[in-house]
Structure formats: C-alpha cells, structure tokens
Design an enzyme around this catalytic site. Structure first.
Site, mmCIF file in Angstrom:
data_model
loop_
_atom_site.group_PDB
_atom_site.id
_atom_site.type_symbol
_atom_site.label_atom_id
_atom_site.label_comp_id
_atom_site.label_asym_id
_atom_site.label_seq_id
_atom_site.Cartn_x
_atom_site.Cartn_y
_atom_site.Cartn_z
ATOM 1 N N GLY A 1 -8.047 -2.785 -3.231
ATOM 2 C CA GLY A 1 -6.974 -3.618 -3.759
ATOM 3 C C GLY A 1 -6.958 -4.994 -3.108
ATOM 4 N N VAL B 1 -17.049 -17.416 6.682
ATOM 5 C CA VAL B 1 -18.132 -18.309 6.270
ATOM 6 C C VAL B 1 -18.276 -19.476 7.240
ATOM 7 C CG1 VAL B 1 -18.887 -19.933 4.481
ATOM 8 C CG2 VAL B 1 -17.987 -17.684 3.828
ATOM 9 N N ARG C 1 -13.452 -1.022 -7.483
ATOM 10 C CA ARG C 1 -13.640 0.329 -6.972
ATOM 11 C C ARG C 1 -15.054 0.753 -7.374
ATOM 12 N NH1 ARG C 1 -8.761 0.746 -4.062
ATOM 13 N NH2 ARG C 1 -7.062 -0.009 -5.385
ATOM 14 N N ASP D 1 -8.405 1.209 3.676
ATOM 15 C CA ASP D 1 -8.951 2.444 4.214
ATOM 16 C C ASP D 1 -10.261 2.853 3.551
ATOM 17 O OD1 ASP D 1 -8.803 5.750 4.012
ATOM 18 O OD2 ASP D 1 -8.199 4.967 5.955
ATOM 19 N N THR E 1 -4.686 -5.471 3.187
ATOM 20 C CA THR E 1 -3.910 -4.632 2.276
ATOM 21 C C THR E 1 -2.432 -4.952 2.470
ATOM 22 O OG1 THR E 1 -3.174 -2.364 1.785
ATOM 23 C CG2 THR E 1 -4.029 -2.774 3.998
ATOM 24 N N ASP F 1 -0.019 -2.950 2.098
ATOM 25 C CA ASP F 1 0.740 -1.766 2.518
ATOM 26 C C ASP F 1 0.953 -1.669 4.027
ATOM 27 O OD1 ASP F 1 1.069 -0.891 -0.066
ATOM 28 O OD2 ASP F 1 -0.656 0.447 -0.029
ATOM 29 N N ASP G 1 -0.837 -0.195 6.223
ATOM 30 C CA ASP G 1 -0.959 1.233 6.531
ATOM 31 C C ASP G 1 -2.264 1.584 7.241
ATOM 32 O OD1 ASP G 1 -2.645 0.703 4.419
ATOM 33 O OD2 ASP G 1 -2.042 2.438 3.219
ATOM 34 N N ARG H 1 2.380 3.802 -1.580
ATOM 35 C CA ARG H 1 2.154 5.197 -1.968
ATOM 36 C C ARG H 1 2.317 6.141 -0.772
ATOM 37 N NH1 ARG H 1 -2.632 4.642 -3.688
ATOM 38 N NH2 ARG H 1 -3.719 5.484 -1.875
ATOM 39 N N ARG I 1 33.807 1.824 0.393
ATOM 40 C CA ARG I 1 33.984 0.597 1.178
ATOM 41 C C ARG I 1 34.143 -0.620 0.266
ATOM 42 N NH1 ARG I 1 29.847 3.259 4.048
ATOM 43 N NH2 ARG I 1 28.241 1.843 3.228
#
Length: 327
Positions: A14, A27, A75, A106, A129, A131, A133, A175, A215
């Site tokens: 991604g 570079v 992918r 990952d 990424t 995420d 993660d 996810r 409240r």
C-alpha cells in the site's frame, strides 16, 4: 559482502504519503556517495517484469511534496514463488544492482528478507505505511499525514453533527492496528473509539453513548477502526440502532482518502532521514534490516527480529486519556 556500486530502490504494498520523499533521499544520498541508482517500477512485480531504469538527481526533482509513489506499487503473488523470485533476481543481476532499498510494509519486509537470504543480496527496508503497525520503529512514513487527514474530516463531520444533533460513526483504516483510530479519536474529541486491539461490546458502547447523552451532549462521534471486532462502522451503527432507536445515526467511511494527499512536514523529514540512513547503513555493511526511529534517534532492527516480534503499539496512557476526555 562485495563492494556496492549500484543501489536499486522500489516501493511495494500500500502507498503512503512520504514515500516519494524517501525515494528522493535514497537516490540523492547514493549519488552523493558516488553510487549509481536504479529505480524499479511496481515493486517486486517490476523485478519480474524487468521495468527498471537509471535514476539521477533530476529523476527525483520536485517530488518531495507529492503523495503516492512515483515508482508505483503493486501486489505480486508470483514473487511468493521460488520461480518468481529467481526470475526477479536474474533481472536484478542483469541490471547491475548489488543492493536494494525496499520501502513498504510488513509484506514488503517479508519479501525482502527472503529474497536477500536466497540470493545473498544486501537489502535495507524503510517502513512506509499509514497504519504505524511495524516493529522496529515508533513511527512509520505516512502515519502523521493520515492522522491529519482523518482529523480534518472529523472536524468537518463534527460541524454537521452538531447542527443536526446526530450520532456519527466514522470508520478509519486499521485492519490490525488501532493507531490511527486512537490518535485521531483523541485529537478529534470522539465520544468513543473502537479498536482492533480492544473488543468493545455493543452494549458497552451504548452505555457510553447514553452517559454522554445524560451529560447533555446533543451530537456525538464514534471512531471505528476498520478491523474492530464488531465488523466495521456500518455494522456497529446497525447494531446500535436495533437496540436504541432514538439516535439519528449516520455513517462515514473515510477509506482510501487517508492514503492520499501531500505528506506533512513531519513525514517529509522522517522519510528523508530514513532514506539517507538506509543508504549509509548498506554502505557500512548492514543488511537484512529495517530503518526506524526510536524517540528522536534513527535506529536499525534486523528484519528477522522485526518480523517475528509482535508488539502492542497502542499507547496505554492515550487509551486512558481517551476515556477521560470523552466526559
């Protein structure tokens, strides 16, 4: 390890804001060190398809401010096979590449580790990424920008929620990781935050919402990470409406807009530091590792350790803070 004369750089998995800044740093650092650079389009798929090209300083001119990745990404199922990796290596070797910098998540790291071991080619990974993660780093490239994008959306939704006394469920990416949901939820003043790492029962959520209503809160926002155990924002909203019918409920799924846009200043600087470090680590003889940041320091972690070690990246203090700030 043989002397490195040409570095190959690619992005995989991604996309995330700041990848272009990392490419630029790789570079220009390699060129400064008198090394040649080959860009590889579409990640591992590009190795198999042999879509490679020479890069110079002008190749990365005026890209630091751009989102996405100029090297494209994809992918690649074929790379998961022994035959696919052998084909990729043949093209890499023919191109004269004797070291690789991989930018991604990952799956990218896993492919790089296997590829390096099979063909003894030096590789250094950069965590890209939204995420946040990945092990071996406090922050990943794109995470800060994605948070800013989500917070801007929350602020705008808050305006319309307040105008109509509505309950909004906002679904954000994540996810397996609730980092975006937690941080954006705190920054956006959410009344509740649902995370993949913490299972929140619908009855518990309804209790939180009813306490907020007691409240005198006339409008409310619930942030839902896409990996929440209740099945995402649409399902959570449906379950709440089935049990409590008096909320005027709306759902907003932010989706892939979280990946787009110009990278923030923080992501541009982080990506530049990581790209610079990745090349220097390769030239020092380091390989099969990921560049990361711990506190304010750039560090490296062996890929084997980074891929096997599972850490809970959620800030426990922030989880507690989120509950208190919802009062």
């Amino acid at each position: 390890m043989e002397k490195i004369t040409r570095v190959g750089v690619f992005t995989s998995g991604g996309d995330s804001p700041g990848m272009n800044a990392a490419i630029r740093a790789v570079v220009r650092t390699a060129l400064y060190k008198d090394k040649k650079v080959t860009g590889i389009y579409h990640g591992y798929q590009g190795m198999i398809d042999n879509t490679m090209f020479d890069m110079d300083s002008q190749s990365v001119s005026s890209i630091i401010q751009m989102g996405g990745t100029v090297l494209k990404t994809a992918r690649c199922m074929e790379f998961k096979t022994t035959e696919g990796r052998a084909k990729a290596y043949e093209h890499v070797r023919t191109a004269g590449i004797d070291a690789l910098v991989a930018i991604g998540g990952d799956g990218t790291f896993t492919g790089a580790e296997i590829f390096s071991r099979e063909f003894n080619i030096p590789v250094m990974c950069i965590p890209g990424t939204i995420d946040n993660d990945l092990n071996g780093t406090d922050l990943t490239i794109g995470y800060d920008t994605a948070n800013n994008t989500v917070i801007e959306a929350i602020d705008k939704i808050r305006d319309t929620a307040a105008s109509h006394n509505r309950l909004f469920f906002i679904e954000v990416m994540g996810r397996d990781s609730g980092c975006i949901a937690l941080n954006a939820g705190v920054a956006g003043g959410a009344e509740a935050i649902l995370l993949p790492e913490r299972e929140t029962a619908i009855d518990e959520l309804i209790d939180m919402l009813e306490q907020a209503a007691d409240r005198k809160k006339s409008s409310m926002i619930v942030i839902v990470a896409e990996g929440d155990k209740n099945g995402g924002a649409n399902n959570v909203a449906r379950c709440v409406q089935e049990k409590v019918g008096y909320y005027d409920t709306k759902v907003s799924i932010l989706g892939h807009l979280q990946r787009g846009g110009a990278p923030s200043s923080a992501d541009r600087v982080l990506a530049t530091r990581m790209g610079y470090a990745a090349v220097n680590e390769l030239l020092k003889g380091n390989t099969r590792a990921t560049v990361g940041v711990r506190g304010s320091e750039i560090v490296t972690t062996p890929l084997e350790e980074a891929l096997s070690k599972k850490e809970l990246k959620l800030n426990e203090d922030l989880v507690e803070i989120a509950k208190i700030m919802a009062l």
